[in-house]
Design an enzyme around this catalytic site. Structure first.
Site, PDB file in Angstrom:
ATOM      1  CE  LYS A 139     -17.539  -9.087 -20.952  1.00 31.36           C
ATOM      2  NZ  LYS A 139     -18.011  -9.670 -20.085  1.00 31.36           N
ATOM      3  CE  LYS A 152     -24.278  -5.972 -20.467  1.00 35.22           C
ATOM      4  NZ  LYS A 152     -23.814  -6.375 -20.091  1.00 35.22           N
TER       5      LYS A 152
END
Ligand code: MG
Length: 368
Positions: free
Chosen positions: A163, A262
């Site tokens: 991240k 997703k």
């Protein structure tokens, strides 16, 4: 077959380490398990929003309320017993993709179990071992990041994703390249940058990344197109690829070269497969991301990832990567960097009564 009963179970499992992304942090994993019973067979789904609103508007409380007040009454009213019938109900109702995903995926599991076949077969995929990628949140300092990657890379994960956010990008990447050489590597910003950062983001080209995931805010397809034109590294959309219409628009605008699908974000397996098909037709490779979900949702992501357009390692990791325990048997394990779906029907993993008992925070049963 008759829709006999739907049971919602809210479970909460401690994370082994806090998960921090550019706009928030969680230390516990909440999920709402949706058990649908018809014809003496049960199928299970998972609605898996983050505890805060920093990934999406859905939270465990809002999803519980929406399932309880809208979706479950609508499913009973329509006497839904199949994937097709529940999708007709959900398309009419709209709203809350995470709640929708919980209920819809339960019907996929139910239908496949009733047929005695694995879920990947219903979706049109093939059972092949799936490459798994390691995801690491933002850590307190570079040594902690390097130590986490080192610890988990020993399990053979096929790529590393970190991240990033402004101030936490080129420094950690330079250190990772120095320490781990040319491992497959990618970054995810969860929308933390703006168009004014495009000159800075061009620096990421020098790290040979597989992709830059969701660098700009979710609705800024134009900004992503500007960025993609300015960098060699493929741009991947996650939050911005919220439905089929958004994906079509992003492809038309050249906002990305890769799409992360997703199940939770797009509201279930039928929508996820439709986005896969749109991308395949446009020659855009996809890969299967996670929230991460507990084992029920993770298993469904594995089945989805067997479709042919899924071209990069999935974010599904071993159950032991994030969670103190998991709600399925057997647990998901990574072996040589790959995950194999066990033989079976439906999602091929069984809900763990022991774990669900231990981590249940609320439960409610609905009958016609
Ligand atoms: Mg992401």
């Amino acid at each position: 077959m008759k829709l006999e009963r739907i049971t919602l179970t809210h479970v909460r499992i401690p994370l082994l380490e806090p998960f921090r992304i550019s706009n928030g942090e969680v230390s516990e994993k909440d999920a709402i398990l949706v058990r649908v019973e018809a014809g003496g067979i049960a199928g299970t789904g998972e609605a898996s929003p983050m505890a805060g609103t920093f990934y999406s508007d859905d939270t465990p409380a809002s999803v519980w309320k929406y399932l309880t007040e809208r979706l479950i009454p609508a499913a009973f009213a329509a006497k839904a017993v199949s994937v097709a019938s529940i999708n007709r109900v959900l398309d009419r109702t709209g709203g809350s993709p995470f709640a929708r995903a919980g209920l819809e995926t339960a019907f996929w599991d139910l239908e496949a179990r009733a047929a005695g076949t694995p879920l990947y077969q219903s979706l049109g995929g093939y059972n092949i071992p799936l490459e798994s990628g390691l995801a690491v949140g933002i850590t307190k300092g570079i040594p902690a990041l390097i130590a986490t990657i080192e610890k988990y890379l020993a399990e053979g994960y096929k790529r590393v994703k970190i991240k990033i956010e402004p101030g936490w990008d080129v420094g950690p990447l330079a250190e990772i390249r120095q320490r781990f050489g040319d491992i497959p590597l990618m970054v995810d910003a969860n929308g933390a940058y703006g168009r004014e950062d495009i000159p800075h983001l061009r620096l990421l080209d020098s790290f040979g990344l597989a992709m830059i995931e969701q660098p700009l805010p979710r609705n800024d397809l134009k900004g992503h197109a500007e960025l993609q034109a300015a960098v060699k590294t493929p741009v991947c959309l996650d939050e911005g690829a919220e439905d089929a219409a958004a994906v079509r628009k992003a492809i038309r605008m050249k906002s990305c070269r890769i799409v992360n699908i997703k199940i939770q974000r797009v509201g279930g397996l039928a929508n996820a497969r439709a986005i896969h098909d749109i991308c395949a037709e446009a020659g855009i490779p996809v890969w299967a991301g996670t929230m991460p979900e507990l084992g029920i949702g993770a298993a469904q992501t594995l089945h989805l990832a067997t479709l042919p357009g899924f071209a990069y390692p999935t974010d599904v990791e071993s159950s032991a990567r994030w969670f103190l325990d998991d709600v399925i048997e057997p647990l998901i394990t990574v072996c040589g960097g790959k995950i194999s779906i066990p033989a079976g029907a439906g999602n091929c993993y069984e809900p763990s009564v022991r774990a669900i008992d231990r981590f249940r925070v609320a439960e409610r049963v609905f009958v016609p």
